[in-house]
Design a protein around this motif. Structure first.
Motif: not given
Length: 445
Positions: A403-409, A418-421
């Motif tokens: 998933t990270l390789k596809r541009g996600y962090s 952390i899912t919410d600021a």
């Protein structure tokens, strides 16, 4: 203005009247005729009363079809005549003159100026009344015969040992006491189990009372072997209550065989004609039941003797056979041993061949089983390898790294994702993961 009254002297004269006494005397004079003096008359009695030795009654004639009264007249038997006539009537019929009897009486018309018309009875024919009673009894018997009921109860199977007895009688009657004493005191020790169904055995309530007792017995018929109807001796009048069609029909249709013991040796009622076993007296009814028990004991003794004799004969024949067999045992034993030895030898010779064949068959079956197991293992392993490959593909596809390789962090703070600021605060140190590395940052605001 004055009025003048005129008298009519031509009015007809009033008729000449006579007194009632004179009129009654004229009637009395007319009755002195041989046609109404000393005449034998048949009639039915009603309202019979004896007062001061005189017998007052009414004579009736009823229509045979409708039963309605078509003629009626008051009658009297003066005391001097009643003593003779009543005694003669009782000596023949064994009953007192009463209501509802068919009688033939010698009468004369009598008219008294003060008391009116009445007939005087001077004689009576008891044979006519006795004949009428017999006629009525025969009519009931003929009717039961025509309707097919006369032998209905007789055709029931009578138990060989009737011990459970339903008794219809008056509880305090001497006949009932004689019956019970006879059963209980039988010298053979036979046990009986009588059960009393109390009933009125005299008077107008006899018929409905006995019918009610029979109906109560029918409700529990499985508890009894037979029914006994008993009544001690009495006058013919007392026993006439048992000459009733409805009662006789109830006895005839009773589901249990009925024994009747009513009256004396000379007495016979309609019930005796329909009962399975009519006897003369209550004591005779008990004697019949006891005799049934005696007959059963006699049959048992005969059967016992027959069995003993048969057993003795069987033992004698068995002893003869045993002696014969005992003498044959040594020879039979040798023959059996020789035969058994030959058979054993054949078995011994057949064992190697049988064992070899069995081993060969089992070895073939074992090889087939081994091949089947290997094939099953190979198929199972192939199936599991395919399943593992599918699981591995799914795991790789769903891996966070892909998933990270596809541009996600992926951002984490203090080891938590952390899912919410809103989860972050100024000054927090956060780590951000990328497909090919990670970086650490400080949150300013």
């Amino acid at each position: 203005m004055s009025q003048t009254t005129t008298l009519d002297f031509n009015m007809p004269e009033a008729p000449r009247a006579i007194s009632l006494l004179e009129f009654n005397r004229r009637i009395k004079g007319l009755l002195y005729d041989q046609q109404v003096m000393g005449v034998w008359v048949t009639a039915e009695t009603s309202d019979v009363q004896v007062r001061r030795g005189h017998c007052y009654l009414e004579l009736l004639q009823k229509d045979e079809k409708t039963g309605q009264t078509v003629a009626k007249i008051g009658a009297v038997i003066w005391a001097s005549t009643f003593m003779r006539v009543g005694a003669k009537f009782y000596s023949v019929t064994q009953q007192q003159l009463g209501n509802g009897m068919k009688v033939m009486v010698l009468v004369s018309a009598n008219f008294h100026e003060q008391y009116g018309l009445k007939v005087m009875i001077n004689d009576i024919s008891p044979e006519f009344t006795l004949g009428d009673m017999a006629r009525r009894r025969q009519e009931i018997i003929d009717r039961l015969t025509r309707e097919g009921h006369i032998d209905e109860n007789k055709e029931l199977a009578f138990p060989q040992v009737p011990q459970r007895v339903a008794v219809i009688s008056s509880a305090g009657a001497a006949g009932y006491g004689d019956f019970m004493n006879q059963l209980a005191g039988n010298p053979y020790g036979i046990k009986y189990y009588p059960c009393l169904f109390a009933a009125m055995m005299q008077g107008s309530k006899t018929v409905p009372s006995v019918i009610d007792a029979l109906e109560r017995i029918e409700k529990h018929q499985e508890l009894f072997d037979c029914v006994v109807i008993i009544r001690g001796g009495g006058s013919t009048t007392d026993l006439n209550w048992f000459d009733d069609y409805n009662l006789a029909l109830k006895v005839a249709q009773c589901p249990l065989p009925v024994i009747t013991g009513i009256g004396h040796e000379r007495d016979t009622t309609v019930l005796d004609y329909v009962a399975a076993k009519p006897v003369k007296t209550p004591t005779a009814a008990a004697e019949f039941l006891i005799q049934c028990g005696i007959n059963a004991l006699s049959r048992l003794n005969e059967m016992s003797n027959t069995i003993v004799s048969a057993v003795k004969d069987a033992i004698a024949r068995s002893n003869e056979q045993l002696s014969y067999l005992a003498s044959s045992v040594p020879m039979l034993a040798r023959h059996i041993l020789e035969k058994s030895a030959l058979g054993l030898q054949r078995y011994i010779e057949a064992i190697p061949l049988q064992v070899t064949g069995r081993i060969t068959a089992e070895r073939g079956r074992l090889e087939r089983d081994v091949d089947a197991i290997k094939s099953a293992i190979a198929q199972a392993m192939l199936k599991e390898q395919m399943r593992m490959k599918n699981l591995d593909d799914k795991v790789t596809l769903l891996s966070p790294r892909n998933t990270l390789k596809r541009g996600y962090s992926l951002t984490m703070c203090n080891g938590h994702i952390i899912t919410d600021a809103i989860q972050l605060h100024a000054g927090d140190s956060i780590t951000t993961h990328f497909g090919n590395g990670k970086t650490t940052s400080i949150v300013n605001q």
